[in-house]
Design a protein around this motif. Structure first.
Motif, PDB file in Angstrom:
ATOM      1  N   GLU A 113       3.879 -31.798 109.283  1.00 18.97           N
ATOM      2  CA  GLU A 113       5.150 -32.394 108.709  1.00 18.97           C
ATOM      3  C   GLU A 113       4.788 -33.669 107.683  1.00 18.97           C
ATOM      4  N   MET A 114       3.580 -33.962 107.834  1.00 19.68           N
ATOM      5  CA  MET A 114       3.163 -35.147 107.180  1.00 19.68           C
ATOM      6  C   MET A 114       2.338 -34.836 105.751  1.00 19.68           C
ATOM      7  N   ARG A 122       8.138 -34.896 106.594  1.00 15.99           N
ATOM      8  CA  ARG A 122       8.655 -35.651 107.695  1.00 15.99           C
ATOM      9  C   ARG A 122       9.703 -36.785 107.136  1.00 15.99           C
ATOM     10  N   ASP A 150      16.750 -25.774 115.260  1.00 14.98           N
ATOM     11  CA  ASP A 150      15.961 -24.748 114.575  1.00 14.98           C
ATOM     12  C   ASP A 150      16.610 -23.601 114.702  1.00 14.98           C
ATOM     13  N   ARG A 186       8.819 -27.921 119.557  1.00 20.20           N
ATOM     14  CA  ARG A 186       8.468 -28.788 118.478  1.00 20.20           C
ATOM     15  C   ARG A 186       8.311 -28.398 117.019  1.00 20.20           C
ATOM     16  N   SER A 187       9.254 -28.396 116.380  1.00 15.25           N
ATOM     17  CA  SER A 187       9.238 -27.885 115.158  1.00 15.25           C
ATOM     18  C   SER A 187       9.052 -28.799 113.823  1.00 15.25           C
ATOM     19  N   ILE A 188       8.499 -28.272 112.731  1.00 18.62           N
ATOM     20  CA  ILE A 188       8.043 -29.185 111.680  1.00 18.62           C
ATOM     21  C   ILE A 188       9.239 -29.866 110.928  1.00 18.62           C
ATOM     22  N   LEU A 189       9.309 -31.101 110.662  1.00 20.65           N
ATOM     23  CA  LEU A 189      10.548 -31.985 110.253  1.00 20.65           C
ATOM     24  C   LEU A 189      10.267 -31.616 108.680  1.00 20.65           C
ATOM     25  N   MET A 209       6.008 -37.014 121.774  1.00 19.49           N
ATOM     26  CA  MET A 209       6.156 -36.107 122.627  1.00 19.49           C
ATOM     27  C   MET A 209       6.039 -36.326 124.281  1.00 19.49           C
ATOM     28  N   ARG A 242      10.649 -37.779 121.230  1.00 19.54           N
ATOM     29  CA  ARG A 242      11.119 -37.149 119.846  1.00 19.54           C
ATOM     30  C   ARG A 242      12.280 -36.275 119.965  1.00 19.54           C
ATOM     31  N   GLY A 298      12.396 -25.154 118.810  1.00 19.03           N
ATOM     32  CA  GLY A 298      12.435 -26.333 117.788  1.00 19.03           C
ATOM     33  C   GLY A 298      12.400 -27.646 118.608  1.00 19.03           C
ATOM     34  N   ASN A 299      12.761 -28.648 117.840  1.00 18.71           N
ATOM     35  CA  ASN A 299      12.968 -30.048 118.469  1.00 18.71           C
ATOM     36  C   ASN A 299      13.900 -30.139 119.449  1.00 18.71           C
ATOM     37  N   GLU A 318       3.224 -45.479 107.677  1.00 20.32           N
ATOM     38  CA  GLU A 318       4.009 -44.423 106.976  1.00 20.32           C
ATOM     39  C   GLU A 318       4.598 -43.709 108.087  1.00 20.32           C
ATOM     40  N   ARG A 319       4.420 -43.989 109.315  1.00 19.05           N
ATOM     41  CA  ARG A 319       4.822 -43.025 110.365  1.00 19.05           C
ATOM     42  C   ARG A 319       5.008 -43.779 111.606  1.00 19.05           C
ATOM     43  N   SER A 320       6.206 -43.886 112.105  1.00 20.70           N
ATOM     44  CA  SER A 320       6.659 -44.301 113.451  1.00 20.70           C
ATOM     45  C   SER A 320       6.863 -43.381 114.363  1.00 20.70           C
ATOM     46  N   THR A 332       3.666 -42.303 102.163  1.00 20.89           N
ATOM     47  CA  THR A 332       2.355 -41.888 102.895  1.00 20.89           C
ATOM     48  C   THR A 332       1.348 -42.623 101.913  1.00 20.89           C
ATOM     49  N   ASN A 384       8.784 -44.497 109.429  1.00 23.98           N
ATOM     50  CA  ASN A 384       8.803 -42.895 108.822  1.00 23.98           C
ATOM     51  C   ASN A 384       9.597 -43.200 107.245  1.00 23.98           C
ATOM     52  N   TYR A 409      12.783 -35.584 105.508  1.00 21.64           N
ATOM     53  CA  TYR A 409      13.676 -34.982 106.464  1.00 21.64           C
ATOM     54  C   TYR A 409      14.693 -36.196 107.146  1.00 21.64           C
ATOM     55  N   LEU A 410      13.389 -37.159 107.680  1.00 26.91           N
ATOM     56  CA  LEU A 410      14.412 -38.286 108.414  1.00 26.91           C
ATOM     57  C   LEU A 410      15.286 -38.998 107.593  1.00 26.91           C
TER      58      LEU A 410
END
Lengths: 429, 429
Positions: free
Chosen positions: B171-172, B195, A357, B8-11, A172, A195, A383-384, A7-9, B388, B384, B198-199
């Motif tokens: 974000e998960m 996450r 952000d 790095r911000s939360i998605l 990251m 990312r 942010g990202n 569930e997370r790539s 989950t 993604n 968002y994606l």
């Protein structure tokens, strides 16, 4: 989380070429003069380069420098170096030998790829390169003397064409290092993460409306913030890259017409030389989106570009935020303005990208400055879409990240918010 | 990484409303009958609802159920519930009382918001609801008897209009739970992460070409995979939502014309009733993009829709992958085919979304089946865009995630790959 990757790539631009080698396998990915590469050929050449680098001894996280023009090998490098597990360092082709030497030593490059026309920049510094183990010559045009070292095409042959497994384990991790111009002090190596690059790609696709039908002309140097991430973004959407070794206005108008170019990016100064060139058409045959940054485009320039039928997108950013970060987001009620007033609004900045952000304009104590059209403040972001830091310079990173925000060094004033729209007038410090 | 959130911000979709409350503050976010809400009004109402929920005792991670139609409050819930720190559970309005009771108890909803027309579904099960502490009535149309409990607008007034700080730290974390139809056994609660949502938004924006000029008509129920994430995606891009309480073909053609609708999503069966309705125009005034899934649209349907000037995007997915996961990515060389042959290709699936990851068709031993047009295999996916897991059902999650891939339960055969394009013919098991 449980179940690891189901569930997370990992967010990385490597996904894009892996996908499009299948989805658009027979479509043209790159056109350069008379040469064309389909997406499957592009992916194959990336696999060759990546496996050749591993074969030649590249280890995870080691730096690979490219010192060349906007040619296909530069695009290949943007995927092959991270696929091999390395970090790409694209070097500004306009730098002097000592500056190039500084960058190569500072990033600790193990491999150096050089366009043969630039060999004369490398030759005088060759003995002062402390970490470079191997130099590879990219012979894009004939007539230049090679540096002692392998030829690019021969180097690829060390590798093989099959897909490689990824080495990246954390999104990251660093994908590239881009050096600032260093107007004050030494150039600094700005680190981009997988990312950040991935999210920037999606942001650029959305903000500049790229689609799989897009034909992107490489007027912007790829060494500049990895071409504002368009090296990855145009590939991500399955568009076509039109490579361009050097800037020449007449040639550009010819290429736009010949290939049906839909998108290009350039600084206003470049656009001025384009729009005033005698080959500039009265009216374009096909919609063209021009994204511009570096300085605010004058209302006159915006008007002229709009008049030939091109659409202008005005963005603001800097190396530390992967290129563009804010955009002068067009508001539909501007349609009712006359072209001069509209162009004035379009010359301003801006609001954060969809993938960005926070953005603030603050005084020395991190207080927001009033939007009164006169109080100056510094643009800070987070942010990202912000770099992970400066390579090997934690002190500079801490200074830039003080107060939990990235400090741009750009000071400006906020306009009185007309209808609350946060339109800002920018003046670079 | 160092420096916490600077790079790095939360998605999370919460970013989108926060951004567009500023960027598009005076633009219409939602139109519903004679009502209009600008983006700043939309954001304000979200703040009211979120702070009211906190005020009423909602704790981080607790579930808030909405049992209502495609009305503005349902859109508000998509941002307000996660902003409050809760998890949104949108319940299918076509379910029987016992099914609704099962879902409310299984997810452990603390709050239940009910459209008054649906009160008659809730009333008989009210005594069997084990966790619901408070019921709030949404009076969208008059004439129905309320359940004992607060009115929606009065409930909002417990809160306040100012922006709230987020409670999410990872974000998960779960943003919503969507229940499967449960044709075999009990419905299962499919958990979406911030996450993933968002994606998916960015993926939907890109694949269905949403822009800030888009006008999206809510023919697809929002309770279905959070409206394939368009609840968040249309908001993300700054488009306009046209809410629609109930499906009625004549009304839909009227709304399309009246509001200049540019996008809608619907199953083929819905499109058939639309295209065969007497109000269907010969030719649309404005480009309309129709995204369809649920079953393959027939070539005849595709031809008819194309003939009136609409563009069809054929996608495939299921609840466990946030709605659409693959798309029949249009290939420019299909332009050369006649409309019948082209429609046949457009009726097939498909390649993963730009934001998706792996897709395979495998046998019982996880071997890829040959692309021979006859060997059946199961579609498996990962990355993604995969849930989950199932809420409170780790056994079902493990079964679905066996071998490191999500098993769709959909069996199909892969077509012989014409020009290597992985076009697949789908037959749901």
């Amino acid at each position: 989380m449980n179940h690891g990757a189901v569930e997370r790539s990992i967010l990385t631009p490597l996904t894009f070429i892996q996908r499009n080698a299948k989805v658009y396998n027979h479509k043209i990915a790159i056109t350069y003069n008379q040469k064309h590469f389909t997406y499957s050929e592009f992916a194959e050449r990336i696999n060759y380069l990546a496996s050749a680098l591993r074969q030649a001894g590249l280890k995870k996280g080691e730096r690979v420098a490219f010192f060349c023009f906007n040619t296909p090998s530069m695009l290949e490098a943007h995927f092959a170096v991270p696929l091999a597990g390395g970090v790409l360092v694209s070097i500004n082709t306009r730098l002097a030998p000592q500056e190039v030497a500084y960058i190569l030593n500072d990033c600790g490059a193990k491999f150096l790829f050089v366009d043969t026309e630039l060999a004369n920049i490398i030759r005088p510094i060759q003995n002062s390169l402390e970490t470079v183990k191997q130099i590879i010559n990219i012979t894009d045009i004939e007539g230049f003397e090679l540096i002692d070292g392998e030829d690019y095409e021969a180097f690829l042959q060390i590798g093989q064409s099959h897909p490689l497994s990824w080495i990246i384990t954390d999104e990251m991790e660093t994908i590239s290092i881009n050096y600032t111009s260093g107007t004050s002090g030494k150039p600094k190596g700005v680190m981009y993460s997988h990312r950040g690059a991935y999210l920037n790609c999606l942001g650029e696709i959305i903000e500049t409306t790229l689609t799989s039908e897009s034909v992107y002309l490489w007027t912007l140097p790829m060494f500049h913030c990895n071409g504002w991430c368009f090296t990855w973004a145009v590939t991500a959407i399955g568009g076509t890259h039109i490579c361009l070794r050097k800037f020449n206005p007449a040639n550009i108008w010819k290429l736009i017409q010949q290939h049906g170019v839909t998108h290009l990016n350039a600084a206003p100064v470049v656009l001025i030389s384009l729009i005033n060139h005698s080959d500039c058409p009265q009216s374009l045959e096909k919609p063209l989106t021009i994204t511009t940054a570096g300085a605010p485009p004058s209302p006159t320039l915006i008007e002229k570009i709009t008049k030939i039928g091109a659409k202008i997108i005005h963005v603001y950013g800097l190396t530390e935020v992967y290129g563009p970060y804010t955009v002068c987001e067009y508001q539909s009620d501007w349609n009712n303005l006359n072209s001069e007033n509209r162009a004035q609004l379009m010359a301003r900045q801006g609001v954060p990208y969809i993938s960005a952000d926070g953005l603030r304009v603050v005084d020395l104590y991190m207080n927001d400055v009033p939007a009164d059209g006169k109080t100056m403040g510094e643009v800070v972001m987070r942010g990202n879409m912000v770099m992970t830091g400066y390579h090997n310079d934690s002190e500079a990173t801490e200074r830039a990240f003080r107060g939990g925000w990235f400090h741009s060094g750009d000071w400006l004033c906020c306009m009185k918010e007309k209808k609350d729209t946060p339109i800002r007038s920018k003046e670079r410090n």
